[in-house]
Design an enzyme around this catalytic site. Structure first.
Site, PDB file in Angstrom:
ATOM      1  N   ASN A   1      -1.636   1.545   5.877  1.00 49.14           N
ATOM      2  CA  ASN A   1      -0.721   0.554   5.322  1.00 49.14           C
ATOM      3  C   ASN A   1      -0.249  -0.307   6.483  1.00 49.14           C
ATOM      4  OD1 ASN A   1       1.266  -0.926   4.041  1.00 49.14           O
ATOM      5  ND2 ASN A   1       2.739   0.750   3.962  1.00 49.14           N
ATOM      6  N   GLY A   2      -0.374  -1.618   6.362  1.00 49.45           N
ATOM      7  CA  GLY A   2       0.029  -2.510   7.450  1.00 49.45           C
ATOM      8  C   GLY A   2      -1.075  -3.517   7.716  1.00 49.45           C
TER       9      GLY A   2
ATOM     10  N   GLU B   1       9.405 -13.890 -11.761  1.00 49.83           N
ATOM     11  CA  GLU B   1       8.579 -12.792 -11.242  1.00 49.83           C
ATOM     12  C   GLU B   1       8.014 -11.899 -12.337  1.00 49.83           C
ATOM     13  OE1 GLU B   1      10.383  -9.916  -8.512  1.00 49.83           O
ATOM     14  OE2 GLU B   1      12.317 -10.165  -9.473  1.00 49.83           O
TER      15      GLU B   1
ATOM     16  N   TRP C   1      -2.820  -2.760  -1.670  1.00 51.05           N
ATOM     17  CA  TRP C   1      -2.377  -4.120  -2.035  1.00 51.05           C
ATOM     18  C   TRP C   1      -3.112  -5.033  -1.056  1.00 51.05           C
ATOM     19  CZ3 TRP C   1       0.127  -8.397  -0.024  1.00 51.05           C
ATOM     20  CH2 TRP C   1       0.703  -9.268  -0.948  1.00 51.05           C
TER      21      TRP C   1
ATOM     22  N   ARG D   1       4.941   0.604  -6.192  1.00 56.73           N
ATOM     23  CA  ARG D   1       4.971  -0.226  -4.987  1.00 56.73           C
ATOM     24  C   ARG D   1       4.099  -1.470  -5.139  1.00 56.73           C
ATOM     25  NH1 ARG D   1       6.676   2.738  -0.361  1.00 56.73           N
ATOM     26  NH2 ARG D   1       5.401   1.461   0.991  1.00 56.73           N
TER      27      ARG D   1
ATOM     28  N   LYS E   1       6.639  -3.750  -4.542  1.00 59.35           N
ATOM     29  CA  LYS E   1       8.063  -3.394  -4.488  1.00 59.35           C
ATOM     30  C   LYS E   1       8.603  -3.489  -3.065  1.00 59.35           C
ATOM     31  CE  LYS E   1      11.932  -1.707  -6.117  1.00 59.35           C
ATOM     32  NZ  LYS E   1      12.783  -2.656  -6.861  1.00 59.35           N
TER      33      LYS E   1
ATOM     34  N   LYS F   1      14.288 -13.681 -11.200  1.00 56.97           N
ATOM     35  CA  LYS F   1      14.000 -12.601 -12.156  1.00 56.97           C
ATOM     36  C   LYS F   1      13.031 -13.086 -13.221  1.00 56.97           C
ATOM     37  CE  LYS F   1      14.858  -9.720 -10.836  1.00 56.97           C
ATOM     38  NZ  LYS F   1      15.374  -9.334  -9.567  1.00 56.97           N
TER      39      LYS F   1
ATOM     40  N   GLU G   1      19.160 -15.939  -8.435  1.00 55.13           N
ATOM     41  CA  GLU G   1      18.655 -14.628  -8.840  1.00 55.13           C
ATOM     42  C   GLU G   1      18.116 -14.663 -10.274  1.00 55.13           C
ATOM     43  OE1 GLU G   1      17.757 -12.184  -7.352  1.00 55.13           O
ATOM     44  OE2 GLU G   1      17.723 -10.505  -8.723  1.00 55.13           O
TER      45      GLU G   1
ATOM     46  N   HIS H   1      20.051 -36.076  -8.202  1.00 53.56           N
ATOM     47  CA  HIS H   1      19.366 -36.559  -7.002  1.00 53.56           C
ATOM     48  C   HIS H   1      17.861 -36.358  -7.089  1.00 53.56           C
ATOM     49  CE1 HIS H   1      23.182 -37.391  -5.114  1.00 53.56           C
ATOM     50  NE2 HIS H   1      23.603 -36.232  -5.587  1.00 53.56           N
TER      51      HIS H   1
ATOM     52  N   CYS I   1       0.814  -1.215   0.000  1.00 52.13           N
ATOM     53  CA  CYS I   1       0.000   0.000   0.000  1.00 52.13           C
ATOM     54  C   CYS I   1       0.849   1.267   0.000  1.00 52.13           C
ATOM     55  CB  CYS I   1      -0.875   0.026   1.246  1.00 52.13           C
ATOM     56  SG  CYS I   1      -1.905  -1.424   1.409  1.00 52.13           S
TER      57      CYS I   1
HETATM   58  C1  AGP Z   1      13.221  -8.988  -6.422  1.00 53.12           C
HETATM   59  O1  AGP Z   1      13.190  -8.600  -7.726  1.00 53.12           O
HETATM   60  C2  AGP Z   1      12.127  -8.613  -5.574  1.00 53.12           C
HETATM   61  N1  AGP Z   1      11.250  -7.685  -6.028  1.00 53.12           N
HETATM   62  C3  AGP Z   1      12.171  -8.984  -4.115  1.00 53.12           C
HETATM   63  O2  AGP Z   1      12.604 -10.297  -4.023  1.00 53.12           O
HETATM   64  C4  AGP Z   1      13.011  -8.103  -3.177  1.00 53.12           C
HETATM   65  O3  AGP Z   1      14.369  -8.286  -3.436  1.00 53.12           O
HETATM   66  C5  AGP Z   1      12.646  -8.451  -1.740  1.00 53.12           C
HETATM   67  O4  AGP Z   1      11.291  -8.189  -1.518  1.00 53.12           O
HETATM   68  C6  AGP Z   1      13.484  -7.713  -0.723  1.00 53.12           C
HETATM   69  O5  AGP Z   1      13.271  -6.336  -0.768  1.00 53.12           O
HETATM   70  P1  AGP Z   1      14.249  -5.327  -0.071  1.00 53.12           P
HETATM   71  O6  AGP Z   1      15.588  -5.504  -0.679  1.00 53.12           O
HETATM   72  O7  AGP Z   1      13.656  -3.977  -0.338  1.00 53.12           O
HETATM   73  O8  AGP Z   1      14.263  -5.654   1.397  1.00 53.12           O
END
Ligand code: AGP
Length: 611
Positions: A101-102, A490, A75, A27, A606, A487, A483, A506, A2
């Site tokens: 937010n929360g 997502e 969100w 966000r 985000k 990427k 990573e 395995h 949010c």
């Molecule tokens: C990666 O592309 C993400 N959007 C996500 O995994 C992100 O790295 C994670 O939420 C951690 O966020 P931060 O680094 O702001 O703590």
């Protein structure tokens, strides 16, 4: 997650709120709304879906006259994304409006109490409970400020709140606990916002709210109070980046812009920290004695930041010979971690606001550990609560999928590793000098990697319609694969997994069949032969293999892979810094081919400010 924005001043509030919300879109959200006060009433407009719907619905805010208001991008957590569950929420009598937010953890118990007293609820959200509880206490006290404190004593959980009361025109009340909220000091106006991008167009002067604080904003003044209700003075900070840094600047997507910015971002991370061939870390208080007394080192983070830690583990253990435990923040806080004052915990976070990471930091601190954080957002909660903080200076990162923040975090962790190795004397002078010289070449080498983007786009066009992809690698390449896989999944929604190559036999190799795409990461020289054997194995079972290796490994890989991408040769510890960029670009081009919403992938936010 949010986003909140609030404005009080002399201008019309609604267009300012809509513009602020548009800058918080990154966000992640599924509905949006605004509430504006004027003529003794509060008017709300809110809707499911994109902000453009809200803007159309209100004719760019023109339908909501008034000079103070609050806005929100939601969100969804409690209750599906729909018009009614969107914020702002009004109290039953329509005299109090609120954005949140929360998560309010004890909302059910409060809701039951209010239902018994005849209060009617419009939505399924935990947030509306706060609006109705405010009305309840306001009726008892006839003082909205007192009512806010009573509510804050009653609710449990995390919150950033923006509150309007129809009886108190030209005023916003804000409160914060475990969710980001800052105050903007304008010229004849004042703001609240989840982050500076929402308000930087209007002011660069901000104060960061701390847990337990409540703020009263009018056009001419912001007064902050502590948890006891005593007035306090807040420090003002000046945002030092330009608004253009948070705009697309001609690029189709923020993600692509941010990948292209990586060499420059790395130069900003590295440059100011090298003097006379030695790494110097500003205001850094970890001494050789502290390091020597350390029995172990933890790296704690989420998502991509966690993957940075996975790379770091290999490099730190190799250079410092200190055991490193890399933990997911969401697990760390509940696993009764073995910590004491001799433990150093490195916290990594782009946003500095990730709730699980923040909670892990507090858990570690409470157990006496020393906290060093690597953070991108200046003044964020994690930065403020750490013993030492080193900023990555990547600039604002808007795309949900992190790219330049990952790269700068990685580089900074490598620099910390070298700095520690130098302090402890675990690396000889010649090797140290060589590595410091080499790390300064990484931004230029990265430019070379970016120059291969057409080739990467070509491979993406070959493989974008696969529905399952495996990233395999050993040692640093395994950490890199984590990573690369994240990427891809997502932003392109393709199922992908990262495996340590040695684990394939395995179990996972049973999934390899004709045409399965395997991205074989083979940059790590000492294990090139082993990587080759794994390529041969999956090829024998029909897989298409896209290999990523160094220029010197290209000839060997080309013999067995379907396609080969290369990065310039460099010192082993810096290979993931180069290797990650082709993987970021590959994910980007695959998502582009598939027509995905690259900057705002479905269901993702985000900054993850709830558990
Ligand atoms: C990666 O592309 C993400 N959007 C996500 O995994 C992100 O790295 C994670 O939420 C951690 O966020 P931060 O680094 O702001 O703590």
């Amino acid at each position: 997650m949010c986003g909140i924005v609030g404005y009080v001043g002399k201008e019309q509030a609604a267009p300012i709120l809509l513009d602020g919300l548009s800058r918080l879109e990154y966000r992640g959200y599924d509905s949006a709304g605004v509430c504006v006060g004027g003529d003794g009433a509060l008017k709300v407009a809110k809707t499911k879906g994109r902000l453009s719907n809200l803007s159309e619905m209100t004719h760019g805010g023109g339908d909501l006259p008034g000079t103070f208001g609050i806005g929100h991008t939601r969100w969804a957590t409690h209750g599906e994304p729909n018009d009614v569950n969107s914020h702002p929420h009004l109290s039953q009598d329509g005299r109090i409006a609120l954005v949140h937010n929360g998560i309010i953890e004890n909302y059910m118990e409060i809701k039951e109490m209010l239902l018994e007293k005849g209060v009617q609820f419009a939505s399924e959200t935990d947030s509306e409970v706060v609006a109705q509880l405010l009305q309840y206490y306001y009726r008892k006290t006839s003082d909205i400020f007192q009512a806010v404190y009573k509510v804050l004593h009653r609710i449990e959980g995390a919150y950033a709140l923006g509150i309007l009361c129809a009886d108190k025109p030209d005023q916003i009340i804000a409160a914060r606990k475990d969710a980001p909220l800052l105050l903007g000091h304008g010229d004849g106006c004042a703001f609240i916002a989840s982050d500076a991008t929402a308000i930087i167009k209007h002011t660069r002067e901000v104060s960061y709210m701390e847990d337990g604080e409540v703020a009263l904003l009018t056009a001419d003044r912001i007064q902050v109070y502590n948890a006891l209700g005593d007035p306090i003075e807040k420090e003002r900070h000046v945002i030092d980046w330009e608004i253009s840094a948070a705009e697309k600047g001609g690029y189709e997507h923020f993600m692509f812009k941010e990948i292209m910015e990586e060499p420059e971002a790395l130069r900003r991370t590295i440059g100011p920290r090298i003097r006379d061939g030695r790494i110097e870390l500003e205001g850094f208080s970890v001494t050789a004695d502290t390091l020597r007394s350390m029995s172990r080192l933890y790296i704690v983070a989420c998502g991509s930041s966690y993957h940075v830690g996975m790379v770091g583990k290999y490099n730190i253990e190799k250079l410092l010979r200190i055991p490193v435990e890399v933990q997911l923040a969401s697990e760390f806080r509940y696993c009764d971690p073995i910590l004491d004052e001799k433990t150093l915990v490195i916290i990594i976070s782009q946003s500095g606001e990730t709730l699980d990471t923040m909670a892990a930091l507090r858990e570690a601190k409470a157990r006496g550990a020393r906290i060093l954080s690597i953070v991108n957002v200046v003044g964020s909660s994690i930065a403020r609560e750490s013993d030492d903080v080193l900023y990555t200076w990547a600039g604002p990162e808007i795309a949900v999928a992190t790219t330049k923040a990952y790269s700068t975090q990685l580089m900074l962790l490598d620099m910390i590793t070298l700095y520690f190795a130098d302090l402890l004397g675990t690396v000889d002078e010649k090797t140290y000098r060589k590595l410091v010289t080499e790390l300064q070449t990484i931004p230029d080498k990265l430019e070379k990697v970016l120059a291969q983007k057409e080739k990467i786009q070509y491979f993406a066009s070959q493989y974008f319609n696969h529905d399952s992809v495996f990233f395999i690698g050993r040692n640093l390449d395994f950490a890199l694969g984590l990573e690369g896989s994240l990427k891809l999944k997502e932003i392109s929604y393709i199922h992908s997994e990262a495996y340590a190559s040695g684990e394939l036999k395995h179990g996972t190799i049973s999934l390899i069949e004709d045409g399965t795409l395997v991205v074989a990461l083979s940059t790590y020289g000492p294990l090139l032969d082993k990587a080759m054997s794994n390529v041969v194995e999956v090829r024998a079972r029909g897989a298409d293999v896209l290999a990523l290796t160094t220029e010197s490994g290209e000839e060997a890989l080309a013999k067995n892979a379907t396609g080969v991408l290369t990065v310039p040769d460099t010192a082993e510890m810096f290979l993931p810094s180069l290797g990650v960029v082709p993987l970021q670009l590959f994910a980007y081009y695959v998502a582009l081919q598939k027509g995905c919403d690259i900057d705002k992938p479905r269901n993702l936010a985000k900054s993850v400010t709830v558990e």
